[in-house]
Motif scaffolding. Structure first.
Motif, short mmCIF file in Angstrom:
data_model
loop_
_atom_site.label_atom_id
_atom_site.label_comp_id
_atom_site.label_asym_id
_atom_site.label_seq_id
_atom_site.Cartn_x
_atom_site.Cartn_y
_atom_site.Cartn_z
N SER A 1 2.91 1.68 -5.80
CA SER A 1 1.55 2.12 -6.07
C SER A 1 1.28 2.12 -7.57
O SER A 1 0.17 1.79 -8.03
CB SER A 1 1.31 3.52 -5.49
OG SER A 1 2.25 4.44 -5.99
N GLY A 2 2.30 2.47 -8.36
CA GLY A 2 2.15 2.43 -9.81
C GLY A 2 1.96 1.00 -10.32
O GLY A 2 1.18 0.76 -11.25
N VAL A 3 2.66 0.04 -9.70
CA VAL A 3 2.50 -1.36 -10.08
C VAL A 3 1.08 -1.83 -9.77
O VAL A 3 0.44 -2.52 -10.57
CB VAL A 3 3.52 -2.24 -9.35
CG1 VAL A 3 3.29 -3.71 -9.67
CG2 VAL A 3 4.94 -1.84 -9.72
N GLU B 1 18.80 0.93 -6.01
CA GLU B 1 18.36 0.47 -7.34
C GLU B 1 18.79 1.41 -8.46
O GLU B 1 18.84 1.02 -9.62
CB GLU B 1 16.84 0.29 -7.37
CG GLU B 1 16.03 1.52 -7.05
CD GLU B 1 15.65 1.59 -5.58
OE1 GLU B 1 14.68 2.31 -5.25
OE2 GLU B 1 16.32 0.93 -4.75
N THR B 2 19.12 2.69 -8.13
CA THR B 2 19.56 3.62 -9.16
C THR B 2 20.92 3.25 -9.73
O THR B 2 21.32 3.78 -10.77
CB THR B 2 19.61 5.06 -8.61
OG1 THR B 2 20.52 5.11 -7.50
CG2 THR B 2 18.23 5.51 -8.14
N ALA B 3 21.62 2.34 -9.04
CA ALA B 3 22.93 1.90 -9.53
C ALA B 3 22.81 0.87 -10.64
O ALA B 3 23.81 0.51 -11.26
CB ALA B 3 23.77 1.34 -8.38
N LEU C 1 19.16 -2.92 -15.46
CA LEU C 1 18.29 -3.93 -14.86
C LEU C 1 16.87 -3.40 -14.73
O LEU C 1 15.90 -4.12 -14.99
CB LEU C 1 18.83 -4.34 -13.50
CG LEU C 1 18.12 -5.49 -12.78
CD1 LEU C 1 18.17 -6.77 -13.63
CD2 LEU C 1 18.74 -5.73 -11.41
N SER C 2 16.74 -2.14 -14.36
CA SER C 2 15.41 -1.53 -14.24
C SER C 2 14.72 -1.45 -15.60
O SER C 2 13.52 -1.73 -15.72
CB SER C 2 15.53 -0.12 -13.64
OG SER C 2 16.06 -0.17 -12.32
N ALA C 3 15.49 -1.08 -16.64
CA ALA C 3 14.91 -1.00 -17.98
C ALA C 3 14.47 -2.37 -18.48
O ALA C 3 13.40 -2.52 -19.09
CB ALA C 3 15.94 -0.40 -18.95
N MET D 1 10.68 -9.47 -8.95
CA MET D 1 11.99 -9.18 -9.51
C MET D 1 12.23 -7.68 -9.71
O MET D 1 13.28 -7.28 -10.21
CB MET D 1 12.18 -9.89 -10.85
CG MET D 1 12.12 -11.40 -10.74
SD MET D 1 12.20 -12.18 -12.38
CE MET D 1 11.74 -13.87 -11.97
N LEU D 2 11.24 -6.86 -9.33
CA LEU D 2 11.38 -5.41 -9.47
C LEU D 2 12.66 -4.93 -8.79
O LEU D 2 12.85 -5.18 -7.59
CB LEU D 2 10.17 -4.71 -8.85
CG LEU D 2 10.22 -3.20 -8.75
CD1 LEU D 2 10.15 -2.57 -10.14
CD2 LEU D 2 9.08 -2.68 -7.88
#
Length: 233
Positions: free
Chosen positions: A26-28, A104-106, A110-112, A141-142
């Protein structure tokens, strides 16, 4: 190894997007609006870009699965691969239910990196359908455990073609929820999301269970299961 039907992949994308993407993306969607992605053609182009990324990931996953199956020629190693994929999908299912941390928290680095690239692209001066398609490529790619599960399913198919079809069907399934996010939020999305969480997790657990049982059967721990003339695991 395991071939999902396009309908199963579409259903997983539909249910999972209601359960997961409505909150995560939703933020995207809000950023896309602020970046000027407003017209129906531009919104369609962003989804086309996202599906292009998913297609590439699915084909790559299927190719990897085929390569690993060929390299791990004996049943013992193939069963190990099936067990790994099965437990990875089971973990993702539990994450959908809030019982384990999201995958994804691992990957914080990559998230940054994704945030930096997306921020630059969203604030670029170019606008129009082509630019919106490029934004969609980045959106695809998110870092997302939901997408990771799709790649694992594509890998488990053991075929680039099957992996690509799985990825496309999955991506098409996510579009309705993403486009209807505001309406859902205005009509009690909380209960709908919880219901979709459970259904999507159940579907993932069925796929994971099939892979785990097949891995155990290849190891000789249990017998293979058949439905008529079809080997289920």
């Amino acid at each position: 190894m395991l071939t999902l039907t396009p309908l199963t992949a579409f259903t997983f994308g539909l249910l999972g997007s209601i359960a997961h993407c409505v909150g995560m993306c939703s933020g995207v969607l809000l950023l896309l609006g602020r970046a000027g992605v407003q017209t129906p053609r531009e919104r369609l182009a962003t989804h086309a870009g996202r599906l292009t990324t998913y297609l590439m990931l699915g084909v790559a996953g299927g190719a990897l699965g085929r390569t690993l199956t060929a390299l791990l020629a004996n049943r013992t190693l193939q069963s190990g691969l099936a067990l790994f994929l099965g437990f990875a999908l089971a973990y993702t299912a539990l994450a959908l239910l809030g019982m384990t941390p999201p995958p994804e928290t691992a990957f914080p680095a990559l998230s940054a990196l994704w945030r930096r690239v997306a921020h630059r692209r969203l604030h670029a001066p170019q606008r129009g359908v082509v630019a919106a398609w490029g934004i969609g490529l980045i959106w695809g790619m998110l870092p997302c455990g939901f997408v990771y599960s799709m790649v694992l399913a594509a890998t488990a198919s053991g075929s680039p073609l099957s992996g690509g079809v799985i990825a496309l069907a999955f991506g098409l399934g996510t579009i309705p929820a993403l486009e209807g996010t505001r309406a859902l939020m205005a009509h009690g999305v909380g209960r709908m999301r919880r219901f979709a969480h459970v259904l999507a997790a159940a579907l993932l657990l069925l796929i994971a269970g099939q892979l785990i049982l097949r891995g155990l059967a290849w190891w000789g721990v249990i017998g293979h299961g058949h439905l008529g003339g079809i080997m289920v695991w």
